[in-house]
Design a protein around this motif. Structure first.
Motif, PDB file in Angstrom:
ATOM      1  N   UNK A 326       7.927  -3.752   4.937  1.00  0.00           N
ATOM      2  CA  UNK A 326       7.002  -2.635   4.801  1.00  0.00           C
ATOM      3  C   UNK A 326       6.045  -2.787   3.622  1.00  0.00           C
ATOM      4  N   UNK A 327       6.448  -3.546   2.618  1.00  0.00           N
ATOM      5  CA  UNK A 327       5.608  -3.696   1.427  1.00  0.00           C
ATOM      6  C   UNK A 327       4.267  -4.329   1.785  1.00  0.00           C
ATOM      7  N   UNK A 328       4.277  -5.235   2.773  1.00  0.00           N
ATOM      8  CA  UNK A 328       3.043  -5.909   3.177  1.00  0.00           C
ATOM      9  C   UNK A 328       1.971  -4.966   3.687  1.00  0.00           C
ATOM     10  N   UNK A 329       2.366  -3.782   4.142  1.00  0.00           N
ATOM     11  CA  UNK A 329       1.400  -2.824   4.655  1.00  0.00           C
ATOM     12  C   UNK A 329       0.886  -1.851   3.621  1.00  0.00           C
ATOM     13  N   UNK A 330       1.324  -2.020   2.367  1.00  0.00           N
ATOM     14  CA  UNK A 330       0.883  -1.120   1.298  1.00  0.00           C
ATOM     15  C   UNK A 330      -0.346  -1.682   0.572  1.00  0.00           C
ATOM     16  N   UNK A 331      -1.006  -0.827  -0.183  1.00  0.00           N
ATOM     17  CA  UNK A 331      -2.211  -1.209  -0.907  1.00  0.00           C
ATOM     18  C   UNK A 331      -1.884  -1.400  -2.389  1.00  0.00           C
ATOM     19  N   UNK A 332      -2.373  -2.486  -2.973  1.00  0.00           N
ATOM     20  CA  UNK A 332      -2.161  -2.741  -4.392  1.00  0.00           C
ATOM     21  C   UNK A 332      -3.068  -1.835  -5.205  1.00  0.00           C
ATOM     22  N   UNK A 333      -2.467  -1.045  -6.092  1.00  0.00           N
ATOM     23  CA  UNK A 333      -3.216  -0.119  -6.936  1.00  0.00           C
ATOM     24  C   UNK A 333      -2.829  -0.318  -8.394  1.00  0.00           C
ATOM     25  N   UNK A 334      -3.650   0.208  -9.277  1.00  0.00           N
ATOM     26  CA  UNK A 334      -3.351   0.141 -10.696  1.00  0.00           C
ATOM     27  C   UNK A 334      -2.111   0.964 -11.002  1.00  0.00           C
ATOM     28  N   UNK A 335      -1.279   0.443 -11.893  1.00  0.00           N
ATOM     29  CA  UNK A 335      -0.049   1.127 -12.270  1.00  0.00           C
ATOM     30  C   UNK A 335      -0.351   2.528 -12.776  1.00  0.00           C
ATOM     31  N   UNK A 336       0.411   3.500 -12.244  1.00  0.00           N
ATOM     32  CA  UNK A 336       0.268   4.881 -12.703  1.00  0.00           C
ATOM     33  C   UNK A 336       1.581   5.609 -12.547  1.00  0.00           C
ATOM     34  N   UNK A 337       1.938   6.348 -13.580  1.00  0.00           N
ATOM     35  CA  UNK A 337       3.071   7.274 -13.461  1.00  0.00           C
ATOM     36  C   UNK A 337       2.499   8.619 -13.086  1.00  0.00           C
ATOM     37  N   UNK A 338       3.051   9.223 -12.066  1.00  0.00           N
ATOM     38  CA  UNK A 338       2.423  10.434 -11.502  1.00  0.00           C
ATOM     39  C   UNK A 338       2.477  11.594 -12.475  1.00  0.00           C
TER      40      UNK A 338
END
Length: 338
Positions: A326-338
């Motif tokens: 499933x990780x392959x279908x995710x988008x790489x984003x800048x690290x953020x703590x919500x």
């Protein structure tokens, strides 16, 4: 230490009575308590009890515990003894008496799922600087890759929850005062602790296995705020486990080897919205512990950059293949703590 870190345990399956199997050390044939049993979708189904016993469940099961090789078994054929092979992982205790700071460098990984699909996958490396005088930590993320569902940072909806996903913050760890109540079963000691003015029995399981010392705590038993309901919004924690692993029975920060946290929650935005099931698994493995003087620590902490091009050390417990798919279908984003 006379106090113990807060943690969680004693999760059992609600399935009907079926054949059981026992998880044992491949060399000593001693039963292994505290082994995590995950389903093929990465859901924590149960933890082996003090006798190493596990009820057989449906599907493919992954058996996971630090300092042992993981194993995948078919629930239908898993009977009798299941042998786990030891994979020693020890960290020498660090003497910190004459230092100003203790620095823990660690590898971390977080997985968040909604409806059994991965919506956040995060991995990286972090340094914790512990001020021995103030007893406070300074946390700096040195490297991180964060993969997300493409809609995660947009407006909230019924299928994706904006999960609050902080890295492990040692400053927020509360301590439990142990009691004299305990019972021993094999290599496992069940102890009680004070929760407010109440004694909670069997809330913590101490395990000494393969040169490591674990404390597995049932946070549900020690947490008053397991559910919230306000203006139609509802939130409920159904499972909460935290597992601290040390290289010494002293259970101090200077002997910390690893931390695992697992939570299952339910979230509902309003009375008319659907209930969103949330699963969060976080693993952190300490790679090194060193001591620093005040000037050395101050200089290191000036650098707060987080890189994305790095290699993750091979020390984290493995994840089921379904998670990696499933990780392959995710988008790489800048690290953020919500």
């Amino acid at each position: 230490m006379k106090t113990i870190f807060s943690l969680v345990i004693m999760l059992t399956s609600a399935m009907g009575a079926r054949a059981q199997f026992t998880i044992v050390d491949a060399d000593s044939r001693e039963p292994l308590s505290g082994v995590y049993v995950f389903g093929d979708d990465g859901t924590l189904l149960t933890i082996s009890n003090e006798n190493g016993r596990v009820k057989a469940l449906d599907g493919t099961l992954t058996l996971s515990m630090l300092s042992y090789e993981p194993m995948t078994v078919d629930a239908k054929t898993a009977k009798g003894e299941i042998l786990l092979k030891a994979k020693p992982y020890e960290l020498a205790e660090v003497v910190v008496d004459k230092a100003d700071y203790m620095k823990m460098s660690a590898t971390f990984r977080d997985v968040v799922k909604n409806f059994n699909r991965v919506v956040v996958y995060r991995e990286g490396m972090v340094d914790y600087y512990y001020n021995l005088k103030t007893k406070k930590f300074k946390r700096i993320v040195r490297a991180c890759r964060q993969y997300e569902h493409q809609d995660l940072r947009n407006a909230a909806n019924d299928s994706i929850k904006m999960e609050f996903l902080p890295l492990l913050d040692f400053n927020r760890v509360h301590h439990l005062q142990s009691t004299d109540s305990s019972r021993v079963q094999g290599d496992t000691i069940f102890v009680g602790a004070m929760h407010g003015k109440t004694v909670v029995k069997d809330g913590i399981m101490h395990i000494a296995q393969n040169g490591l010392y674990r404390s597995v705590i049932d946070n549900i038993k020690f947490n008053d705020r397991t559910s919230i309901s306000v203006f139609g919004l509802k939130y409920k924690v159904t499972k909460s486990v935290i597992d601290w692993v040390h290289s010494s029975p002293s259970s101090s920060y200077s002997t910390l080897v690893a931390v695992r946290q697992y939570r299952e929650e339910e979230f509902q935005w309003s009375k008319k919205s659907v209930v969103v099931p949330i699963q969060t698994q976080s693993d952190l493995v300490v790679n090194s512990i060193t001591t620093l003087n005040k000037d050395e620590a101050k200089e290191e902490m000036k650098d707060k950059d987080t890189i994305t091009d790095f290699t993750v050390p091979d020390c984290l417990p493995p994840l089921p293949e379904s998670i990696h798919a499933q990780i392959g279908g995710l988008v790489l984003r800048k690290f953020r703590e919500w």
